[in-house]
Write an enzyme that holds these catalytic residues in place. Structure first.
Site, PDB file in Angstrom:
ATOM      1  CG  ASP A   1      48.529  -0.410 -20.365  1.00  0.00           C
ATOM      2  OD1 ASP A   1      47.652   0.463 -20.397  1.00  0.00           O
ATOM      3  OD2 ASP A   1      48.868  -1.083 -21.355  1.00  0.00           O
TER       4      ASP A   1
ATOM      5  CG  ASP B   1      45.438   3.728 -21.478  1.00  0.00           C
ATOM      6  OD1 ASP B   1      46.326   4.358 -22.082  1.00  0.00           O
ATOM      7  OD2 ASP B   1      44.913   2.698 -21.936  1.00  0.00           O
ATOM      8  CD  GLU B   2      50.574   3.038 -22.942  1.00  0.00           C
ATOM      9  OE1 GLU B   2      51.488   2.226 -22.711  1.00  0.00           O
ATOM     10  OE2 GLU B   2      49.937   3.064 -24.009  1.00  0.00           O
TER      11      GLU B   2
END
Length: 454
Positions: free
Chosen positions: A26, A141-142
């Protein structure tokens, strides 16, 4: 540790769920981190990224606030009017007119630039796919990684640190990583020690790790469900794990049983990709901007060979071939051409990539990339190229000026593209860059899945 290799002595295809090793990666305040890559002077400064920050605008919302901005009370999904009250714009600060704030109590505001963020996300994505056999990209983003056949629990922390360090070194952004035998526990672990965190929850330790956590932190629990659970007298994950599951099922339906199971550390989901990939790409950065065309052309050849080789290993045909060039300070340019039909022609990938790159040969370049897209995995004959002339070089000036760029911004999961705040949580994985508050994470639906640069 060599990339893409298995540690010596690690057996393949381990079946025991307790032996599964899942990483949740993350990025920390991803949009703000990208802006700091583009503007190094922003490091250590309060940075707010969102919509409606252009001059004269009075409405909008915060997409990401750096930790420094959060210290002034700016939060993700917050109205721009509130953010500006708590953290005035540095660019408009007038010490004579503003008697309530000092210069240090002002911040830098930047509008969302998805094309740029996607280009940085692709660099992270490439590393993740190099480090894992299976990757599930949840948002920009993850992502979840199954590294069961790449490492062992005895050295899982070292493997996770290798992933973190490579992303920091090669891309320039920090990520937090959670390691656990289940997806839900890995997700919680990645949030446990932000920013730049690394938390490992080993087999047999999951329930003990979860027990003291507030119910808000259970995977899939948002503010509404948390209030309902507290109304039932359940304050922690341990309380949920020890309760009778029937009232949970009565209150939440089948999701109540899932909450009960997750609180006890039971989660048999496996990391699975979200459908087939839409493109393959490889990128490589130079230690400093390079002007000599020879090393740049050689790098294009190497990258073209790599993406064509991956396509052959994945039994994929492709219709589109593109290149990416990053020039100082961090200007991202892409060019691409589409073929009459799907092909598997490594030599053609190199040929077209070199043609597309000719425009940038005189320019200093700090990073290069080669991409193939419009993939087809179904068996069938590829289009004949007999009589087909090499296409002209594309004329788009940047990724935002191509038709495929607009499609990529909306691709993959259409339900993850609206910049709105969830009023009630769902059982889907939360997607957001609202990751900057340790242990208290707001869930924003609005950041698209990781895509290749386009």
């Amino acid at each position: 540790m060599p990339d893409g290799t298995r540690l010596l002595g690690i057996e393949d295809d381990r079946e025991d769920d307790e032996e599964r090793i899942v990483l949740h990666v993350d990025a920390d305040c991803f949009y703000a981190s990208c802006e700091r890559l583009r503007e190094p002077d922003l490091r250590g400064e309060p940075v707010v990224v969102g919509m409606g920050y252009e001059s004269g605008e009075t409405t909008g919302a915060v997409a990401t606030a750096s930790y420094e901005a959060r210290a002034h009370g700016v939060e993700s999904a917050q109205a721009i009017s509130t953010a500006l009250e708590r953290l005035p714009r540095r660019a408009e600060y007038d010490p004579d007119a503003d008697s309530t704030h000092t210069l240090e109590e002002t911040g830098h505001y930047r509008p969302v630039d998805m094309d740029y963020y996607e280009s940085i996300a692709e660099e992270v994505r490439t590393i993740l796919h190099d480090c894992a056999d299976v990757v599930r990209e949840v948002s920009i983003d993850e992502a979840y990684l199954d590294v069961t056949n790449r490492t062992d629990w005895t050295v899982a922390d070292g493997f996770a640190r290798h992933v973190k360090d490579r992303i920091r070194r090669d891309v320039g952004v920090t990520v937090s990583v959670g390691v656990a035998p289940t997806m839900s526990a890995a997700k919680i672990a990645s949030d446990f020690d932000k920013p730049d965190g690394l938390t490992v929850v080993r087999p047999g330790e999951v329930r003990e790790f979860l027990a003291p956590l507030e119910v808000d932190l259970l995977h899939g629990v948002g503010p509404v469900t948390a209030r309902a659970l507290r109304g039932m007298g359940l304050e922690t994950a341990g309380d949920v794990a020890a309760t009778d599951p029937d009232p949970l099922v009565e209150a939440f339906g089948e999701r109540g049983r899932e909450l009960y199971d997750r609180a006890r550390g039971d989660d048999d989901r496996r990391v699975e990709p979200k459908g087939e990939p839409k493109s393959f790409s490889r990128e490589s950065a130079f230690a400093s901007p390079v002007e000599d065309p020879d090393p740049k052309r050689e790098q294009i050849r190497t990258l073209a060979e790599a993406v064509a080789d991956r396509a052959q290993r994945e039994d994929a045909l492709y219709r589109t071939i593109g290149v990416k060039a990053v020039t100082p300070p961090y200007d991202v340019h892409t060019r691409e051409n589409s073929l009459p039909g799907p092909v598997d022609e490594p030599d053609l990938v190199e040929e077209i990539a070199l043609e597309l790159f000719e425009e940038f040969e005189p320019e200093p370049v700090r990073k290069l990339g080669v991409r193939i897209a419009n993939l087809e995995f179904a068996a069938g004959d590829q289009t004949s190229l007999e009589g087909w002339d090499s296409p002209a070089v594309g004329s788009g000036a940047s990724s935002s000026e191509t038709a495929e760029a607009a499609e990529a911004a909306e691709a993959d999961e259409t339900d993850e593209t609206a910049e709105t705040v969830e009023t009630e949580e769902t059982n889907s994985e939360p997607v957001a860059d609202a990751d900057c508050h340790p242990r208290k994470r707001e869930h924003i639906s609005g950041q698209t899945s990781l895509t290749d640069f386009s």
